[in-house]
Motif scaffolding. Structure first.
Motif, PDB file in Angstrom:
ATOM      1  N   MET A  58     -32.601 -40.426 -44.140  1.00 45.89           N
ATOM      2  CA  MET A  58     -33.275 -40.165 -42.869  1.00 45.89           C
ATOM      3  C   MET A  58     -32.264 -40.336 -41.738  1.00 45.89           C
ATOM      4  O   MET A  58     -31.502 -41.299 -41.738  1.00 45.89           O
ATOM      5  CB  MET A  58     -34.442 -41.127 -42.669  1.00 45.89           C
ATOM      6  N   PRO A  59     -32.249 -39.422 -40.769  1.00 45.72           N
ATOM      7  CA  PRO A  59     -31.301 -39.558 -39.662  1.00 45.72           C
ATOM      8  C   PRO A  59     -31.596 -40.805 -38.839  1.00 45.72           C
ATOM      9  O   PRO A  59     -32.735 -41.224 -38.722  1.00 45.72           O
ATOM     10  CB  PRO A  59     -31.518 -38.291 -38.842  1.00 45.72           C
ATOM     11  N   ASN A  60     -30.547 -41.365 -38.301  1.00 44.72           N
ATOM     12  CA  ASN A  60     -30.650 -42.552 -37.466  1.00 44.72           C
ATOM     13  C   ASN A  60     -29.997 -42.227 -36.129  1.00 44.72           C
ATOM     14  O   ASN A  60     -29.012 -42.825 -35.745  1.00 44.72           O
ATOM     15  CB  ASN A  60     -29.953 -43.732 -38.167  1.00 44.72           C
ATOM     16  N   ASP A  61     -30.543 -41.226 -35.425  1.00 41.29           N
ATOM     17  CA  ASP A  61     -29.932 -40.729 -34.199  1.00 41.29           C
ATOM     18  C   ASP A  61     -30.129 -41.687 -33.035  1.00 41.29           C
ATOM     19  O   ASP A  61     -31.226 -42.164 -32.776  1.00 41.29           O
ATOM     20  CB  ASP A  61     -30.515 -39.368 -33.810  1.00 41.29           C
ATOM     21  N   SER A  62     -29.050 -41.922 -32.327  1.00 41.50           N
ATOM     22  CA  SER A  62     -29.081 -42.694 -31.098  1.00 41.50           C
ATOM     23  C   SER A  62     -29.180 -41.710 -29.939  1.00 41.50           C
ATOM     24  O   SER A  62     -28.420 -40.755 -29.869  1.00 41.50           O
ATOM     25  CB  SER A  62     -27.799 -43.523 -30.979  1.00 41.50           C
ATOM     26  N   THR A  63     -30.111 -41.911 -29.026  1.00 39.89           N
ATOM     27  CA  THR A  63     -30.305 -40.976 -27.925  1.00 39.89           C
ATOM     28  C   THR A  63     -29.656 -41.446 -26.622  1.00 39.89           C
ATOM     29  O   THR A  63     -29.763 -40.781 -25.609  1.00 39.89           O
ATOM     30  CB  THR A  63     -31.808 -40.736 -27.680  1.00 39.89           C
ATOM     31  N   ASP A  64     -28.979 -42.587 -26.646  1.00 42.19           N
ATOM     32  CA  ASP A  64     -28.306 -43.085 -25.454  1.00 42.19           C
ATOM     33  C   ASP A  64     -27.113 -42.206 -25.106  1.00 42.19           C
ATOM     34  O   ASP A  64     -26.532 -41.550 -25.961  1.00 42.19           O
ATOM     35  CB  ASP A  64     -27.815 -44.515 -25.666  1.00 42.19           C
ATOM     36  N   THR A  65     -26.718 -42.216 -23.832  1.00 43.86           N
ATOM     37  CA  THR A  65     -25.525 -41.510 -23.395  1.00 43.86           C
ATOM     38  C   THR A  65     -24.306 -42.134 -24.063  1.00 43.86           C
ATOM     39  O   THR A  65     -24.189 -43.347 -24.139  1.00 43.86           O
ATOM     40  CB  THR A  65     -25.387 -41.588 -21.862  1.00 43.86           C
ATOM     41  N   LYS A  66     -23.409 -41.282 -24.553  1.00 45.37           N
ATOM     42  CA  LYS A  66     -22.238 -41.775 -25.276  1.00 45.37           C
ATOM     43  C   LYS A  66     -20.952 -41.334 -24.581  1.00 45.37           C
ATOM     44  O   LYS A  66     -20.889 -40.259 -24.001  1.00 45.37           O
ATOM     45  CB  LYS A  66     -22.259 -41.247 -26.706  1.00 45.37           C
ATOM     46  N   ILE A  67     -19.942 -42.183 -24.710  1.00 37.50           N
ATOM     47  CA  ILE A  67     -18.620 -41.909 -24.151  1.00 37.50           C
ATOM     48  C   ILE A  67     -17.657 -41.599 -25.296  1.00 37.50           C
ATOM     49  O   ILE A  67     -17.660 -42.283 -26.318  1.00 37.50           O
ATOM     50  CB  ILE A  67     -18.094 -43.131 -23.356  1.00 37.50           C
ATOM     51  N   CYS A  68     -16.834 -40.576 -25.114  1.00 40.18           N
ATOM     52  CA  CYS A  68     -15.849 -40.187 -26.132  1.00 40.18           C
ATOM     53  C   CYS A  68     -14.867 -41.331 -26.376  1.00 40.18           C
ATOM     54  O   CYS A  68     -14.289 -41.861 -25.419  1.00 40.18           O
ATOM     55  CB  CYS A  68     -15.093 -38.941 -25.663  1.00 40.18           C
ATOM     56  N   PRO A  69     -14.661 -41.716 -27.629  1.00 44.85           N
ATOM     57  CA  PRO A  69     -13.726 -42.798 -27.918  1.00 44.85           C
ATOM     58  C   PRO A  69     -12.259 -42.401 -27.730  1.00 44.85           C
ATOM     59  O   PRO A  69     -11.402 -43.261 -27.633  1.00 44.85           O
ATOM     60  CB  PRO A  69     -14.012 -43.141 -29.378  1.00 44.85           C
ATOM     61  N   GLU A  70     -11.984 -41.099 -27.644  1.00 42.63           N
ATOM     62  CA  GLU A  70     -10.598 -40.643 -27.491  1.00 42.63           C
ATOM     63  C   GLU A  70     -10.204 -40.427 -26.037  1.00 42.63           C
ATOM     64  O   GLU A  70      -9.169 -40.907 -25.598  1.00 42.63           O
ATOM     65  CB  GLU A  70     -10.373 -39.346 -28.262  1.00 42.63           C
ATOM     66  N   CYS A  71     -11.015 -39.681 -25.283  1.00 44.11           N
ATOM     67  CA  CYS A  71     -10.619 -39.328 -23.909  1.00 44.11           C
ATOM     68  C   CYS A  71     -11.564 -39.887 -22.843  1.00 44.11           C
ATOM     69  O   CYS A  71     -11.373 -39.626 -21.661  1.00 44.11           O
ATOM     70  CB  CYS A  71     -10.478 -37.819 -23.775  1.00 44.11           C
ATOM     71  N   PHE A  72     -12.588 -40.632 -23.259  1.00 38.06           N
ATOM     72  CA  PHE A  72     -13.490 -41.361 -22.359  1.00 38.06           C
ATOM     73  C   PHE A  72     -14.366 -40.468 -21.474  1.00 38.06           C
ATOM     74  O   PHE A  72     -14.836 -40.897 -20.441  1.00 38.06           O
ATOM     75  CB  PHE A  72     -12.713 -42.371 -21.500  1.00 38.06           C
ATOM     76  N   ARG A  73     -14.594 -39.248 -21.903  1.00 35.58           N
ATOM     77  CA  ARG A  73     -15.526 -38.340 -21.203  1.00 35.58           C
ATOM     78  C   ARG A  73     -16.911 -38.487 -21.823  1.00 35.58           C
ATOM     79  O   ARG A  73     -17.065 -39.027 -22.913  1.00 35.58           O
ATOM     80  CB  ARG A  73     -15.072 -36.891 -21.347  1.00 35.58           C
ATOM     81  N   LEU A  74     -17.920 -37.946 -21.151  1.00 39.45           N
ATOM     82  CA  LEU A  74     -19.268 -37.970 -21.700  1.00 39.45           C
ATOM     83  C   LEU A  74     -19.375 -37.009 -22.881  1.00 39.45           C
ATOM     84  O   LEU A  74     -18.823 -35.906 -22.841  1.00 39.45           O
ATOM     85  CB  LEU A  74     -20.292 -37.573 -20.638  1.00 39.45           C
ATOM     86  N   LEU A  75     -20.090 -37.415 -23.916  1.00 42.26           N
ATOM     87  CA  LEU A  75     -20.358 -36.542 -25.048  1.00 42.26           C
ATOM     88  C   LEU A  75     -21.623 -35.745 -24.764  1.00 42.26           C
ATOM     89  O   LEU A  75     -22.589 -36.279 -24.210  1.00 42.26           O
ATOM     90  CB  LEU A  75     -20.543 -37.358 -26.332  1.00 42.26           C
ATOM     91  N   SER A  76     -21.627 -34.476 -25.150  1.00 44.51           N
ATOM     92  CA  SER A  76     -22.807 -33.617 -25.008  1.00 44.51           C
ATOM     93  C   SER A  76     -23.555 -33.593 -26.327  1.00 44.51           C
ATOM     94  O   SER A  76     -22.957 -33.566 -27.401  1.00 44.51           O
ATOM     95  CB  SER A  76     -22.394 -32.191 -24.638  1.00 44.51           C
ATOM     96  N   ARG A  77     -24.876 -33.569 -26.246  1.00 47.06           N
ATOM     97  CA  ARG A  77     -25.726 -33.617 -27.439  1.00 47.06           C
ATOM     98  C   ARG A  77     -26.179 -32.205 -27.809  1.00 47.06           C
ATOM     99  O   ARG A  77     -26.652 -31.455 -26.971  1.00 47.06           O
ATOM    100  CB  ARG A  77     -26.924 -34.501 -27.128  1.00 47.06           C
ATOM    101  N   TYR A  78     -26.043 -31.864 -29.104  1.00 42.06           N
ATOM    102  CA  TYR A  78     -26.428 -30.536 -29.597  1.00 42.06           C
ATOM    103  C   TYR A  78     -27.309 -30.674 -30.827  1.00 42.06           C
ATOM    104  O   TYR A  78     -26.995 -31.431 -31.736  1.00 42.06           O
ATOM    105  CB  TYR A  78     -25.184 -29.717 -29.983  1.00 42.06           C
ATOM    106  N   LYS A  79     -28.407 -29.905 -30.855  1.00 43.05           N
ATOM    107  CA  LYS A  79     -29.272 -29.880 -32.044  1.00 43.05           C
ATOM    108  C   LYS A  79     -28.574 -29.140 -33.172  1.00 43.05           C
ATOM    109  O   LYS A  79     -27.860 -28.180 -32.941  1.00 43.05           O
ATOM    110  CB  LYS A  79     -30.592 -29.197 -31.736  1.00 43.05           C
TER     111      LYS A  79
END
Length: 102
Positions: A58-79
């Motif tokens: 079963m997926p365990n998706d986190s819906t919180d805003t995430k920061i890229c661990p490499e370049c520290f930009r916001l990650l975009s969420r895609y279905k």
């Protein structure tokens, strides 16, 4: 490098499938896939992509805003697909991908 979900620097290298290199967070079990590793894997894995993959987790998706661990930009969420609630998070700058647990 901090995990986008639990914010800890607890990544370890892991190999999935046919030589697909990822970093796994030892705290939340999510995976960070660098775009470079994805493109290297994709060149050699075209034959295995045609085979269906069955997963009973079963997926365990986190819906919180995430920061890229490499370049520290916001990650975009895609279905992922039309008939699923599963989503991935992608960095528009370095093109890395975050996969939550399962």
């Amino acid at each position: 490098m901090n995990c986008p979900v639990c914010k800890t620097p607890s990544f370890s290298e892991k190999t999935l499938l046919d030589d697909l290199h990822v970093l796994q967070c030892s705290t939340c079990s999510g995976y960070w896939l660098k775009s470079y590793h994805y493109w290297l894997w994709l060149k050699t894995a075209s034959d295995s992509l045609a085979a269906p993959y069955q997963c009973d987790l079963m997926p365990n998706d986190s819906t919180d805003t995430k920061i890229c661990p490499e370049c520290f930009r916001l990650l975009s969420r895609y279905k992922v697909g039309h008939d699923t609630d599963i989503a991935i998070d992608r960095c528009g700058t370095c093109r890395g991908l975050w996969f939550d647990k399962n």
